[in-house]
Design an enzyme around this catalytic site. Structure first.
Site, PDB file in Angstrom:
ATOM      1  N   ASP A   1      20.614 -14.568  18.453  1.00 45.73           N
ATOM      2  CA  ASP A   1      19.983 -13.406  17.912  1.00 45.73           C
ATOM      3  C   ASP A   1      19.718 -12.281  18.978  1.00 45.73           C
ATOM      4  O   ASP A   1      19.779 -11.100  18.773  1.00 45.73           O
ATOM      5  CB  ASP A   1      18.475 -13.607  17.406  1.00 45.73           C
ATOM      6  CG  ASP A   1      18.811 -14.631  16.120  1.00 45.73           C
ATOM      7  OD1 ASP A   1      17.828 -15.347  15.651  1.00 45.73           O
ATOM      8  OD2 ASP A   1      20.053 -14.900  15.591  1.00 45.73           O
TER       9      ASP A   1
ATOM     10  N   ARG B   1      27.299 -20.945   7.142  1.00 51.69           N
ATOM     11  CA  ARG B   1      25.776 -21.530   7.164  1.00 51.69           C
ATOM     12  C   ARG B   1      25.671 -22.429   6.123  1.00 51.69           C
ATOM     13  O   ARG B   1      24.561 -21.958   5.087  1.00 51.69           O
ATOM     14  CB  ARG B   1      25.118 -20.381   6.924  1.00 51.69           C
ATOM     15  CG  ARG B   1      25.393 -19.232   8.325  1.00 51.69           C
ATOM     16  CD  ARG B   1      24.459 -17.953   8.485  1.00 51.69           C
ATOM     17  NE  ARG B   1      23.107 -18.291   8.943  1.00 51.69           N
ATOM     18  CZ  ARG B   1      22.206 -17.415   8.998  1.00 51.69           C
ATOM     19  NH1 ARG B   1      22.297 -16.166   8.600  1.00 51.69           N
ATOM     20  NH2 ARG B   1      21.010 -17.733   9.331  1.00 51.69           N
TER      21      ARG B   1
ATOM     22  N   CYS C   1      27.040 -15.923   4.647  1.00 50.06           N
ATOM     23  CA  CYS C   1      26.670 -14.475   4.906  1.00 50.06           C
ATOM     24  C   CYS C   1      27.488 -13.918   5.975  1.00 50.06           C
ATOM     25  O   CYS C   1      28.266 -14.610   6.367  1.00 50.06           O
ATOM     26  CB  CYS C   1      24.971 -14.361   5.447  1.00 50.06           C
ATOM     27  SG  CYS C   1      24.909 -14.922   7.135  1.00 50.06           S
TER      28      CYS C   1
ATOM     29  N   VAL D   1      23.842 -25.994   4.211  1.00 48.97           N
ATOM     30  CA  VAL D   1      22.313 -26.622   4.218  1.00 48.97           C
ATOM     31  C   VAL D   1      22.498 -27.981   4.167  1.00 48.97           C
ATOM     32  O   VAL D   1      21.611 -28.630   3.571  1.00 48.97           O
ATOM     33  CB  VAL D   1      21.420 -25.691   3.309  1.00 48.97           C
ATOM     34  CG1 VAL D   1      21.336 -24.443   3.628  1.00 48.97           C
ATOM     35  CG2 VAL D   1      22.137 -25.692   1.867  1.00 48.97           C
ATOM     36  N   ASP D   2      23.680 -28.541   4.655  1.00 48.14           N
ATOM     37  CA  ASP D   2      23.888 -30.102   4.352  1.00 48.14           C
ATOM     38  C   ASP D   2      22.982 -30.828   5.001  1.00 48.14           C
ATOM     39  O   ASP D   2      22.528 -31.966   4.690  1.00 48.14           O
ATOM     40  CB  ASP D   2      25.523 -30.305   4.919  1.00 48.14           C
ATOM     41  CG  ASP D   2      25.601 -29.843   6.202  1.00 48.14           C
ATOM     42  OD1 ASP D   2      25.711 -28.711   6.515  1.00 48.14           O
ATOM     43  OD2 ASP D   2      26.071 -30.776   6.886  1.00 48.14           O
TER      44      ASP D   2
ATOM     45  N   ARG E   1      18.952 -16.105   2.949  1.00 49.11           N
ATOM     46  CA  ARG E   1      18.937 -17.705   2.772  1.00 49.11           C
ATOM     47  C   ARG E   1      17.872 -18.275   3.256  1.00 49.11           C
ATOM     48  O   ARG E   1      17.863 -19.394   2.931  1.00 49.11           O
ATOM     49  CB  ARG E   1      20.301 -17.892   4.153  1.00 49.11           C
ATOM     50  CG  ARG E   1      21.137 -17.024   4.564  1.00 49.11           C
ATOM     51  CD  ARG E   1      21.819 -17.544   5.716  1.00 49.11           C
ATOM     52  NE  ARG E   1      21.275 -18.782   6.324  1.00 49.11           N
ATOM     53  CZ  ARG E   1      21.728 -20.065   5.928  1.00 49.11           C
ATOM     54  NH1 ARG E   1      22.669 -20.007   4.681  1.00 49.11           N
ATOM     55  NH2 ARG E   1      21.313 -21.224   6.210  1.00 49.11           N
TER      56      ARG E   1
ATOM     57  N   ILE F   1      27.120 -20.614  18.659  1.00 50.12           N
ATOM     58  CA  ILE F   1      26.206 -21.053  17.259  1.00 50.12           C
ATOM     59  C   ILE F   1      26.953 -20.453  16.170  1.00 50.12           C
ATOM     60  O   ILE F   1      27.050 -21.527  15.273  1.00 50.12           O
ATOM     61  CB  ILE F   1      24.831 -20.402  17.464  1.00 50.12           C
ATOM     62  CG1 ILE F   1      24.223 -20.626  18.632  1.00 50.12           C
ATOM     63  CG2 ILE F   1      24.001 -20.720  16.258  1.00 50.12           C
ATOM     64  CD1 ILE F   1      23.523 -22.324  18.731  1.00 50.12           C
TER      65      ILE F   1
HETATM   66  C1  EPZ Z   1      17.853 -19.520  12.081  1.00 43.78           C
HETATM   67  O1  EPZ Z   1      18.846 -19.512  11.174  1.00 43.78           O
HETATM   68  C2  EPZ Z   1      17.562 -17.910  11.923  1.00 43.78           C
HETATM   69  N1  EPZ Z   1      17.012 -17.614  10.648  1.00 43.78           N
HETATM   70  C3  EPZ Z   1      18.650 -17.044  12.585  1.00 43.78           C
HETATM   71  O2  EPZ Z   1      18.094 -15.839  12.671  1.00 43.78           O
HETATM   72  C4  EPZ Z   1      19.145 -17.748  13.655  1.00 43.78           C
HETATM   73  O3  EPZ Z   1      20.225 -17.001  14.259  1.00 43.78           O
HETATM   74  C5  EPZ Z   1      19.570 -19.199  13.715  1.00 43.78           C
HETATM   75  O4  EPZ Z   1      18.379 -20.079  13.495  1.00 43.78           O
HETATM   76  C6  EPZ Z   1      19.984 -19.579  14.935  1.00 43.78           C
HETATM   77  O5  EPZ Z   1      18.931 -19.654  15.983  1.00 43.78           O
HETATM   78  C7  EPZ Z   1      15.705 -17.903  10.558  1.00 43.78           C
HETATM   79  O6  EPZ Z   1      15.066 -18.572  11.262  1.00 43.78           O
HETATM   80  C8  EPZ Z   1      15.336 -17.529   9.240  1.00 43.78           C
HETATM   81  P1  EPZ Z   1      20.475 -23.059  12.124  1.00 43.78           P
HETATM   82  P2  EPZ Z   1      19.378 -20.991  10.474  1.00 43.78           P
HETATM   83  O7  EPZ Z   1      20.501 -23.894  10.906  1.00 43.78           O
HETATM   84  O8  EPZ Z   1      18.296 -22.000  10.429  1.00 43.78           O
HETATM   85  C9  EPZ Z   1      24.861 -24.989  11.297  1.00 43.78           C
HETATM   86  C10 EPZ Z   1      18.022 -13.650  12.444  1.00 43.78           C
HETATM   87  O9  EPZ Z   1      19.226 -12.809  12.768  1.00 43.78           O
HETATM   88  N2  EPZ Z   1      23.992 -25.646  10.184  1.00 43.78           N
HETATM   89  O10 EPZ Z   1      19.778 -23.084  13.182  1.00 43.78           O
HETATM   90  O11 EPZ Z   1      20.091 -20.637   9.238  1.00 43.78           O
HETATM   91  C11 EPZ Z   1      25.118 -23.491  11.149  1.00 43.78           C
HETATM   92  O12 EPZ Z   1      26.126 -23.123  10.382  1.00 43.78           O
HETATM   93  C12 EPZ Z   1      18.770 -14.739  11.779  1.00 43.78           C
HETATM   94  O13 EPZ Z   1      16.853 -13.558  12.340  1.00 43.78           O
HETATM   95  C13 EPZ Z   1      24.841 -26.565   9.320  1.00 43.78           C
HETATM   96  O14 EPZ Z   1      26.072 -26.597   9.709  1.00 43.78           O
HETATM   97  O15 EPZ Z   1      20.437 -21.550  11.290  1.00 43.78           O
HETATM   98  C14 EPZ Z   1      25.122 -22.877  12.375  1.00 43.78           C
HETATM   99  O16 EPZ Z   1      26.525 -22.837  13.050  1.00 43.78           O
HETATM  100  C15 EPZ Z   1      20.393 -14.932  11.781  1.00 43.78           C
HETATM  101  N3  EPZ Z   1      24.248 -27.095   8.610  1.00 43.78           N
HETATM  102  C16 EPZ Z   1      24.123 -23.994  13.532  1.00 43.78           C
HETATM  103  O17 EPZ Z   1      24.178 -24.816  12.602  1.00 43.78           O
HETATM  104  C17 EPZ Z   1      22.874 -27.101   8.285  1.00 43.78           C
HETATM  105  O18 EPZ Z   1      22.324 -27.611   7.270  1.00 43.78           O
HETATM  106  C18 EPZ Z   1      22.538 -23.373  13.742  1.00 43.78           C
HETATM  107  O19 EPZ Z   1      22.251 -23.010  12.447  1.00 43.78           O
HETATM  108  C19 EPZ Z   1      22.447 -26.259   9.048  1.00 43.78           C
HETATM  109  C20 EPZ Z   1      22.782 -25.498   9.916  1.00 43.78           C
END
Ligand code: EPZ
Length: 442
Positions: free
Chosen positions: A320, A131, A126, A133-134, A102, A342
């Site tokens: 994590d 997850r 996943c 990306v809105d 992703r 989260i």
């Molecule tokens: C990053 O993912 C990390 N990945 C993840 O690590 C980590 O678990 C996560 O941040 C939280 O710390 C990378 O940095 C590559 P978020 P990310 O956007 O950015 C919601 C690992 O094990 N959300 O911070 O994808 C989302 O669904 C991985 O190394 C939306 O709804 O996570 C979640 O509930 C796993 N819309 C929350 O926000 C969006 O557009 C936080 O997600 C974006 C996110």
């Protein structure tokens, strides 16, 4: 399909090097797309996800060269990658690459900012959650991009007559790590000022910002919830060293604590792990900064006090690290509860830990109660510890949790589907063997 065979019951002792952070290197590889000049990244970890990101950037036409590509025979050797993203033949991240990782979505902001267009596959869900990306899309639209979703792809372009994104004040609906990174990178080349008003504060974001500043970006407030960026016309190349991986370090801290050992984690940074180290100290583990790393000493599994915790955004307890610390609570003394705030489905390691003899009850998809297996009060019969079994990895950090439990369990544990582990841990079995563990890849 590779498996790990672990013969448990041995305390971990010695020194282990912490590699460069996966979640810093991934956005930093995409940052190379922001310039036509050479970018050299040092301390790039040897991970499947890094190989996927390099393939994605090479697929666009960039020159990608691994200057140093050591193997796991020297776990402390460090990878060096050189990227020249000029010329690019396509500004696209295709589904077959994005579906496996992703973080490919991080190409969207840089491609749009530098080339005015991008076609990036939606990542799809996943294991740990939908997850979406809105927020990435909302932020880039606020900066003037037209983004449509067609046939599973985000098609982004600048409106007629515009050659650059324009700065904007953006408040994402929730704190998003890669959302913050995408918008931060896009803003560096936008016209005018951008404010990210609900920014993530992870050390990986600070590291990315420092690299962008080396490239000529004007950024302040990185590491706080409010980041200000003054857009510039173009960015130059740079050399940058990837920050140490705090999650890998935290994983080894939990492994040494759970097995009752003592170790030195070279390159680890105490200041990036306050919440985890606070809980480890409450559990009875000695952790302190020492030279260029972290010293950790366990009181022995039987004297570990289980700790309740809830995951939140940085600097709170990292999601994590949830699975890994749960494995520690399983073998410690006393009862604990773990709340995952989260992601909606990040307890898949629970059913596998139960196979090893753990005592865990999930009250709902986001809360688990653990009964520790050690009890020191002599007046009750000894509680059986963990016993080895075949278990299956389901996602990256769940795999780490099963490895920790396998290191403690009596007898043999086989962790299946460890391609999940290889996505995020650099030479895990070589590093564990270096600490005296009896582990091999089969
Ligand atoms: C990053 O993912 C990390 N990945 C993840 O690590 C980590 O678990 C996560 O941040 C939280 O710390 C990378 O940095 C590559 P978020 P990310 O956007 O950015 C919601 C690992 O094990 N959300 O911070 O994808 C989302 O669904 C991985 O190394 C939306 O709804 O996570 C979640 O509930 C796993 N819309 C929350 O926000 C969006 O557009 C936080 O997600 C974006 C996110």
């Amino acid at each position: 399909m590779d498996k790990l065979l672990i013969r448990g019951g041995r305390a971990l002792h010695g020194e282990v090097p912490v590699s460069g952070a996966k979640n810093a290197a991934l956005p930093e590889l995409c940052a190379a797309l922001l310039t036509a000049e050479p970018v050299v990244l040092h301390n790039v970890p040897r991970l499947k996800d890094i190989a996927t990101m390099l393939a994605l950037i090479r697929n666009m036409g960039a020159a990608v060269e691994r200057i140093e590509d050591p193997d796991c025979s020297r776990p402390d050797a460090r990878g060096v990658v050189r990227i020249v993203a000029d010329p690019l033949h396509r500004t696209e991240a295709p589904y077959e690459l994005v579906k496996t990782m992703r973080a490919s979505v991080l190409a969207l902001g840089p491609l749009l900012a530098r080339f005015g267009e991008a076609r990036v596959s939606l990542p799809g869900g996943c294991a740990i959650g939908s997850r979406p990306v809105d927020q990435h899309i909302k932020g880039l639209a606020a900066m003037g991009a037209d983004i449509a979703v067609e046939h599973g792809y985000m098609i982004a372009r600048l409106p007629e007559g515009r050659t650059r994104l324009k700065g904007a004040c953006i408040t994402t609906d929730m704190v998003t790590v890669t959302g913050t990174e995408n918008l931060l990178m896009a803003a560096t080349l936008a016209e005018g000022e951008t404010i990210l008003a609900n920014a993530a504060r992870e050390p990986e974001i600070v590291d990315l910002a420092e690299m962008l500043i080396r490239m000529g970006a004007k950024i302040e407030g990185h590491g706080t919830a409010r980041i200000r960026i003054q857009g510039v016309e173009r960015l130059g190349g740079c050399e940058h060293q990837v920050v140490a991986d705090r999650i890998e370090a935290g994983t080894f801290l939990c492994a040494v604590a759970a097995t009752g050992g003592e170790a030195f984690l070279r390159h680890g940074r105490v200041d990036h792990l306050d919440a985890v180290i606070g809980k480890l100290r409450d559990a009875g583990v000695e952790v302190h900064s020492h030279g260029d790393g972290i010293r950790v000493k366990s009181p022995g599994a039987a004297r570990l006090q289980a700790q309740s915790f809830r995951t939140t955004e940085y600097p709170g307890f990292p999601t994590d690290m949830q699975a890994q610390f749960m494995a520690l609570n399983v073998v410690a003394q006393g009862r604990s509860t773990v709340a995952e705030t989260i992601f909606e489905n990040r307890f898949m390691h629970v059913s596998e830990l139960l196979r090893l003899g753990a005592r865990i009850r999930t009250t709902d998809a986001r809360q688990a109660e653990i009964e520790g297996l050690s009890n020191c009060d002599d007046n009750t019969e000894p509680v059986p510890g963990l016993s080895g079994a075949t278990v299956m990895a389901t996602d990256l950090r769940a795999s780490a949790s099963l490895v920790i439990a396998g290191l403690v369990a009596q007898g043999e544990t086989v962790v299946d589907r460890i391609y999940h582990l290889d996505r995020g841990y650099d030479c895990m079995e070589a590093k564990l063997r270096g600490l005296g563990a009896d582990v091999e890849r089969i």
